[in-house]
Design a protein around this motif. Structure first.
Motif, PDB file in Angstrom:
ATOM      1  N   ILE A 150       0.833  -1.213   0.000  1.00 44.54           N
ATOM      2  CA  ILE A 150       0.000   0.000   0.000  1.00 44.54           C
ATOM      3  C   ILE A 150       0.865   1.260   0.000  1.00 44.54           C
ATOM      4  O   ILE A 150       0.667   2.146  -0.849  1.00 44.54           O
ATOM      5  N   PRO A 151       1.830   1.424   0.922  1.00 43.60           N
ATOM      6  CA  PRO A 151       2.687   2.614   0.818  1.00 43.60           C
ATOM      7  C   PRO A 151       3.472   2.657  -0.487  1.00 43.60           C
ATOM      8  O   PRO A 151       3.727   3.742  -1.022  1.00 43.60           O
ATOM      9  N   LEU A 152       3.845   1.510  -1.027  1.00 40.25           N
ATOM     10  CA  LEU A 152       4.555   1.492  -2.308  1.00 40.25           C
ATOM     11  C   LEU A 152       3.657   2.007  -3.426  1.00 40.25           C
ATOM     12  O   LEU A 152       4.099   2.787  -4.280  1.00 40.25           O
ATOM     13  N   PHE A 153       2.401   1.620  -3.412  1.00 40.35           N
ATOM     14  CA  PHE A 153       1.471   2.114  -4.425  1.00 40.35           C
ATOM     15  C   PHE A 153       1.238   3.612  -4.283  1.00 40.35           C
ATOM     16  O   PHE A 153       1.150   4.337  -5.280  1.00 40.35           O
ATOM     17  N   MET A 161       3.870   6.867 -11.751  1.00 41.21           N
ATOM     18  CA  MET A 161       4.589   5.713 -12.294  1.00 41.21           C
ATOM     19  C   MET A 161       3.779   4.429 -12.210  1.00 41.21           C
ATOM     20  O   MET A 161       4.331   3.346 -12.349  1.00 41.21           O
ATOM     21  N   THR A 162       2.485   4.543 -12.008  1.00 41.90           N
ATOM     22  CA  THR A 162       1.640   3.356 -12.052  1.00 41.90           C
ATOM     23  C   THR A 162       1.103   3.176 -13.471  1.00 41.90           C
ATOM     24  O   THR A 162       0.950   4.132 -14.218  1.00 41.90           O
ATOM     25  N   LEU A 170      11.129  -0.320 -11.072  1.00 41.57           N
ATOM     26  CA  LEU A 170      11.638   0.388  -9.900  1.00 41.57           C
ATOM     27  C   LEU A 170      11.080  -0.208  -8.610  1.00 41.57           C
ATOM     28  O   LEU A 170      11.789  -0.289  -7.598  1.00 41.57           O
ATOM     29  N   ALA A 171       9.825  -0.633  -8.639  1.00 42.56           N
ATOM     30  CA  ALA A 171       9.244  -1.250  -7.446  1.00 42.56           C
ATOM     31  C   ALA A 171       9.905  -2.588  -7.140  1.00 42.56           C
ATOM     32  O   ALA A 171      10.069  -2.960  -5.968  1.00 42.56           O
ATOM     33  N   TYR A 172      10.305  -3.324  -8.166  1.00 44.85           N
ATOM     34  CA  TYR A 172      10.976  -4.605  -7.943  1.00 44.85           C
ATOM     35  C   TYR A 172      12.335  -4.427  -7.268  1.00 44.85           C
ATOM     36  O   TYR A 172      12.830  -5.359  -6.621  1.00 44.85           O
TER      37      TYR A 172
END
Length: 305
Positions: A150-153, A161-162, A170-172
């Protein structure tokens, strides 16, 4: 005259070889009976572990008659490729596989590059907060991915960047970089710093010592971390589903989940198994191809550092 009267030297006959009784060498604490018992147990466990894989593979070649039969068949009556044909006819399968390939390559390349440089800095340089940084890398790996989704989203959405592959890459890095740093640090610590100093005395710069000393000696560790980072990124589901949900793009894992839950394909077990096998095949091939390198990397880094 003395030479004539001197007796001829006696020839010494060699002694016959002494026959020694062969003593059968046996290892202490091991009997042949127990060896057979443990080998049988290991073989039985291997069969149990391999049976689901066998069932998955053999299901992909079964006809609908064998699939819906009330009595399970351990060997198809007729081999059929209809399940694979159904998967390749789906217009979302190949694009989803391509998205997964792009995400995995990007995550592995960026994660290993950033993590390797950070591991060199942690292993070779002393700075304030160094121990805290090392412990933080370990703690980050212990946090479940669902706890930070949730904070990552929220962060990725605030940066717009979604819905794109670059944002997912970048999230990975959240779970690939800490793993790479923690793993490669043990490899670099066990490379004597005197080798770097000797290379710089011989005329190498600091970057030259890095490319000539550290990089070649850390190659087994790089291969090991790259393979495991590839497996993590390839099999990832929740981050890709969350960040790509608004764009309609799918990875192979999200496509497989959607395919298995659709009303028209939910009962097509042969196609589901074929899709799962095709999605898993790249990871299996990669691991088999680099198996010796991965084993060498694990044993090379299995020392205290």
């Amino acid at each position: 005259m003395s030479d004539v009267l001197s007796p001829a030297p006696k020839t010494v006959q060699p002694l016959p070889p002494v026959k020694r009784k062969k003593v059968k060498e046996t290892e202490v604490g091991r009997s042949s009976a127990m060896t057979w018992v443990w080998n049988t147990v290991g073989l039985a466990l291997a069969v149990v572990m391999a049976f689901p894989i066998y069932w998955m593979i053999i299901t992909t070649f079964k006809t609908n008659k064998d699939l819906i039969s009330k009595d399970p068949t351990f060997w198809p009556s007729t081999f059929s490729l209809d399940s694979y044909r159904t998967i390749f006819e789906d217009d979302q399968f190949l694009p989803s596989l391509g998205h997964t390939l792009v995400l995995t390559l990007g995550a592995v390349v960026l994660g290993v590059a950033v993590g390797f440089l950070a591991a060199v800095g942690v292993a070779r340089f002393n700075f304030r907060g160094r121990n805290f940084f090392i412990v933080t890398m370990l703690v980050v790996q212990m946090v479940p991915l669902l706890a930070i989704i949730i904070p990552l989203f929220v962060v990725m959405n605030s940066l717009n960047m979604t819905g794109g592959l670059f944002g997912v890459i970048l999230a990975y890095l959240v779970f690939t970089v800490p793993y790479v740093i923690w793993t490669l640090r043990s490899f670099i610590v066990n490379i004597p710093a005197e080798l770097d100093e000797a290379a710089m005395v011989d005329g190498c710069t600091q970057w030259g010592a890095f490319f000539r000393i550290i990089l070649p000696l850390t190659m087994p560790g790089l291969i090991t971390t790259s393979v495991y980072s590839w497996i993590q990124a390839w099999n990832e589901f929740i981050v890709a589903k969350t960040l790509l949900g608004t764009s309609g793009m799918n990875t192979s894992m999200t496509w497989l989940t959607f395919y298995s839950t659709t009303p028209t394909r939910g009962a097509d077990y042969g196609a589901q198994m074929a899709g799962g096998l095709l999605v898993s095949l790249p990871v299996i091939i990669l691991f088999v191809f680099f198996q010796k390198k991965v084993s060498a990397g694990l044993t090379a880094g299995a020392v205290k550092g």
